[in-house]
Design a protein around this motif. Structure first.
Motif, PDB file in Angstrom:
ATOM      1  N   ARG A 548       0.793  -1.170  -0.006  1.00  0.00           N
ATOM      2  CA  ARG A 548      -0.059   0.073   0.017  1.00  0.00           C
ATOM      3  C   ARG A 548       0.940   1.258  -0.048  1.00  0.00           C
ATOM      4  N   HIS A 549       0.629   2.272  -0.777  1.00  0.00           N
ATOM      5  CA  HIS A 549       1.299   3.314  -0.809  1.00  0.00           C
ATOM      6  C   HIS A 549       1.140   4.168   0.458  1.00  0.00           C
ATOM      7  N   THR A 550       2.254   5.052   0.627  1.00  0.00           N
ATOM      8  CA  THR A 550       2.112   5.914   1.906  1.00  0.00           C
ATOM      9  C   THR A 550       2.668   7.328   1.322  1.00  0.00           C
ATOM     10  N   PHE A 551       2.506   8.272   2.259  1.00  0.00           N
ATOM     11  CA  PHE A 551       2.897   9.590   1.742  1.00  0.00           C
ATOM     12  C   PHE A 551       4.305   9.733   1.496  1.00  0.00           C
ATOM     13  N   LEU A 552       5.253   8.807   2.229  1.00  0.00           N
ATOM     14  CA  LEU A 552       6.675   8.801   2.069  1.00  0.00           C
ATOM     15  C   LEU A 552       6.870   8.455   0.519  1.00  0.00           C
TER      16      LEU A 552
END
Length: 796
Positions: A548-552
């Protein structure tokens, strides 16, 4: 179609890389080919019955219609020349396809033997468009802007793109059948791949040049024909039939094709030719907006205008406001798009500078195909504005595109139909797995924010300020809506000149793949999203394909965007050859992993640890280098090794915001140091794009050490290979071999002593001084065997 950045040629149709582009078309489409559909069902279900059967006495008999066509041949013209005669056969009152003419277009090219200039063997034109095409030059590709259908030929009957299962095969065996043809000979496989890739490329170009919802085409292998129905979700293909033995099939298809409406043939009837008055209004308004945005006059202004305006090719596009009556339709005048699709399958997004036909306001129209499930981007943009997210475009109107309107009500919407036959027993699988084809819906969105791509950046100052504006939008969306963008790329940041500002402002656009995050900061939906070039190295890693994508991840993507722009548009010491190799190695590189997973990002990870890209490029702006190195140190401080995908403590939104904003306030950056660097395209042709990434301009450095050979055993599916490095100006390869373990830990093969000393000295430098954080309230294919480049196992 859109022009390239130099405004000198059509973007995405470079003839020198046509071979690689065509093979990429196969890679993109192979999961979306539905077939083989029985021919009678194909004709009745995809073409349908005309509203009026017309005068049946005007229809030529199908008997012996194509008996002059040989069963097989050695040259395509031996098939298509007699076929053209048969198709155009008519008497005073009868014809095969009334109102249409079939033309030999294969010979209407500058260089007949170069695939980048090829055209279909036969194109079908409406009679009223025939002279327009005939009067065009061979250099033009106007044929694909007017063709109603086309026929492409392989002379040899054994060179069919597909292999049908036996007619009497049981359902289970038929569904496990691999439809794509597989040949024992690499040369034969290459011939089939080349022909199929070219056929798909022609269809993709038709969709790019015309306003289309669907398209029909025909392939011939000897005297055996197939019918195709194409849309943005994929294609439906019929079973093969012999036109000598079953001429009634082709004759029935062509007769129905001639009798159905323009909309049924695939034309988008919500796009109409503009009047002379509307064209003049468009030209005047767009020229004034170009002058405002770029500050140009005279010849320079006229040259810049051609990016948006093609004289004589102006249309009116209807937009139907969501949730309102179809009678409330808005009309926008458009001409040449600034963005046009180069591939067939997908959203097919076009972007236009447009003019409101009533108010003459300049707006931006996004014409795309969205998923039928989930929300729509227009609603999301309106929501982001309402909660105060900065630096996102303003919304004017948006809505889905109707197929038919009766009595003031929409009765049908423009939807893809490739997914409809999926449940039928004749649908073949992909390597034993069921196909997954998603339905798409045509959608338009009008925005009041109109600017230029980040590729027009004028210098370091504008680049770092505009990307910081995008970062502010990212932080606002996270803080106020728990949302991350997931597609930070060079195409999704625009520059807008605003009154009283000396540099253009950055806006973050295209929020359609954005996603909400949960309490842990991860996107709610798993899987890769975004543009391969700019994805974080973590999301490119083979173990994270369903992560899952994160802001980082978005933060790292923004760093890659700045790096890419710096390499292409700011001063540095790389030659064109070395720059091309570096771009391929850093942004494009990928390899196939087990279970069809594509792995990449190795050079990005290496650069985090060693800053080797900065050393190779030798950028001419010291402040840009300072900024780039600071961000890399935030990700990976000196003497830190990225393990388990964990970065340095300073790699946080708050820390980056504090550093970046202070950097812009305290440094005087170069405003006009733009230098455009050309990339070499030689070497791409005839090789799949992702294969070229690894094979281009490399030389062996000899055998690997025993430690490296042992470490490679831990990589599933890894093949033994020599360590390589790019030739040219770059002394050190970005993609030094590294072993990626499932845990995310990374181990490197032993370095040479000089490299160890260099890296130790590099990491012994002090990290940049950063003020304390403040609260701001804010997929490629690669394989050594051509027969397996598209995932096809060799026949044994």
């Amino acid at each position: 179609m859109a022009l390239d950045p130099a405004l000198s040629r059509t973007n995405g149709l470079d003839p020198d890389i046509a071979g690689a582009r065509n093979l990429q078309h196969i890679s993109n489409l192979r999961k979306s080919i539905v077939g083989p559909m029985p021919v009678d069902q194909f004709i009745s279900r995809t073409v349908g019955k005309p509203a009026s059967t017309g005068n049946a006495t005007a229809r030529l008999s199908a008997r012996n219609a194509f008996h002059a066509i040989p069963p097989t041949a050695t040259k395509p013209e031996q098939i298509y020349e007699p076929l053209i005669i048969a198709l155009n056969k008519h008497t005073k009152y009868k014809s095969r396809c009334p109102g249409f003419v079939f033309e030999d277009t294969a010979r209407r090219v500058l260089y007949p033997k170069r695939i980048g200039y090829a055209k279909p063997h036969i194109c079908c034109f409406a009679e009223h468009n025939l002279e327009i095409v005939r009067q065009s030059s061979r250099r033009s590709r106007r044929e694909l802007g007017y063709t109603e259908t086309f026929i492409h030929v392989t002379a040899d009957v054994t060179r069919d793109y597909f292999t049908d299962p036996p007619p009497d095969v049981d359902t289970e065996s038929g569904m496990l059948h691999d439809l794509l043809s597989r040949m024992d000979s690499d040369a034969a496989q290459e011939e089939i791949d080349g022909a199929l890739g070219m056929h798909i490329a022609f269809v993709a170009e038709v969709f790019a040049r015309q306003h289309r919802t669907r398209f029909f085409s025909i392939s011939m292998a000897g005297s055996r024909a197939r019918l195709f129905r194409w849309d943005r979700a994929g294609c439906i293909v019929s079973r093969a039939f012999d036109v000598r033995e079953q001429p009634e099939y082709l004759c029935e298809f062509l007769w129905r094709f001639s009798q159905i409406s323009d909309a049924s043939r695939g034309h988008d009837t919500t796009v109409l030719p503009a009047s002379v008055e509307e064209e003049l209004r468009f030209q005047t308004a767009i020229k004034e907006h170009v002058r405002l945005q770029l500050g140009l006059e005279g010849d320079e202004l006229e040259k810049a205008l051609i990016q948006h305006y093609s004289p004589g090719h102006v249309a009116v596009m209807k937009v139907f406001p969501r949730g309102q009556s179809p009678s409330d339709v808005r009309r926008y005048i458009v001409s040449r798009p600034v963005v046009s699709p180069t591939s067939l399958v997908g959203r097919g997004t076009r972007g236009y500078w447009a003019v409101d036909s009533t108010s003459s306001q300049v707006v931006f129209v996004k014409d795309t195909w969205r998923l039928t499930s989930g929300g729509v981007e227009g609603d999301l943009l309106g929501h982001l504005h309402s909660i105060g997210v900065r630096n996102v475009p303003s919304m004017v109107v948006h809505g889905d595109v109707p197929e038919a309107i009766n009595a003031g009500e929409v009765t049908h919407w423009q939807l893809t139909r490739t997914d409809i036959p999926m449940s039928n027993s004749w649908v073949c699988s992909l390597r034993g797995k069921p196909l997954v084809v998603r339905q798409l819906q045509h959608y338009r969105m009008v925005m009041g924010t109109v600017g230029y791509s980040l590729t027009t950046v004028r210098g370091t100052k504008e680049l770092l300020h505009a990307t910081y504006d995008a970062f502010v939008a990212m932080r606002d969306a996270l803080a106020k809506d728990s949302r991350i963008h997931r597609d930070i790329s060079i195409g999704n940041i625009i520059l807008v000149k605003e009154t009283g500002q000396d540099i253009r402002h950055g806006y973050l656009i295209d929020w359609e793949v954005s996603d909400e995050v949960d309490d842990s900061g991860q996107s709610r939906h798993p899987g890769r999203a975004g543009t391969w070039y700019f994805m974080s190295w973590r999301m490119l890693h083979w173990t994270q394909v369903d992560s899952r994508h994160t802001f980082l991840d978005d933060m790292e993507s923004l760093l890659h965007v700045v790096t890419y722009c710096a390499l292409l548009y700011l001063p540095h010491a790389l030659s064109s050859t070395a720059l091309t190799a570096l771009i391929r190695d850093y942004f494009e590189w990928s390899i196939p992993w087990e279970d069809g997973i594509i792995h990449g990002g190795q050079s990005k990870l290496n650069n985090i640890h060693t800053h080797v890209l900065i050393k190779q490029a030798r950028f001419g702006d010291a402040l840009l280098v300072e900024w780039l190195e600071a961000l890399l140190y935030f990700q990976c401080p000196p003497r830190h090794i990225v393990r388990d995908f964990k970065y340095g403590d300073s790699w946080t939104p708050e820390h980056l915001d504090n550093y970046w904003s202070a950097f812009l306030r305290t440094h005087t950056l170069e405003p006009n140091n733009r230098v455009v660097h050309e990339l070499r395209v030689s070497g791409y042709d005839r090789i799949p794009r992702s294969d070229v990434m690894r094979r281009s301009t490399v030389t062996s450095l000899g055998k690997r050490s025993s430690a490296e050979r042992e470490s490679a055993k831990d990589i599933p599916g890894a093949k033994r290979r020599s360590t390589v490095r790019s030739q040219g100006d770059a002394p050190t390869s970005l993609s030094r071999a590294a072993t990626h373990h499932p845990s995310g830990a990374t181990s490197y093969p032993p370095l040479r002593r000089s490299q160890r000393i260099q890296n130790r000295q590099s990491h012994s430098r002090p990290a940049p001084v950063v003020p304390p954080p403040v609260d701001t309230n804010a997929q490629p294919l690669a394989s050594s065997a051509r027969a397996r480049r598209h995932g096809r196992p060799r026949r044994k």
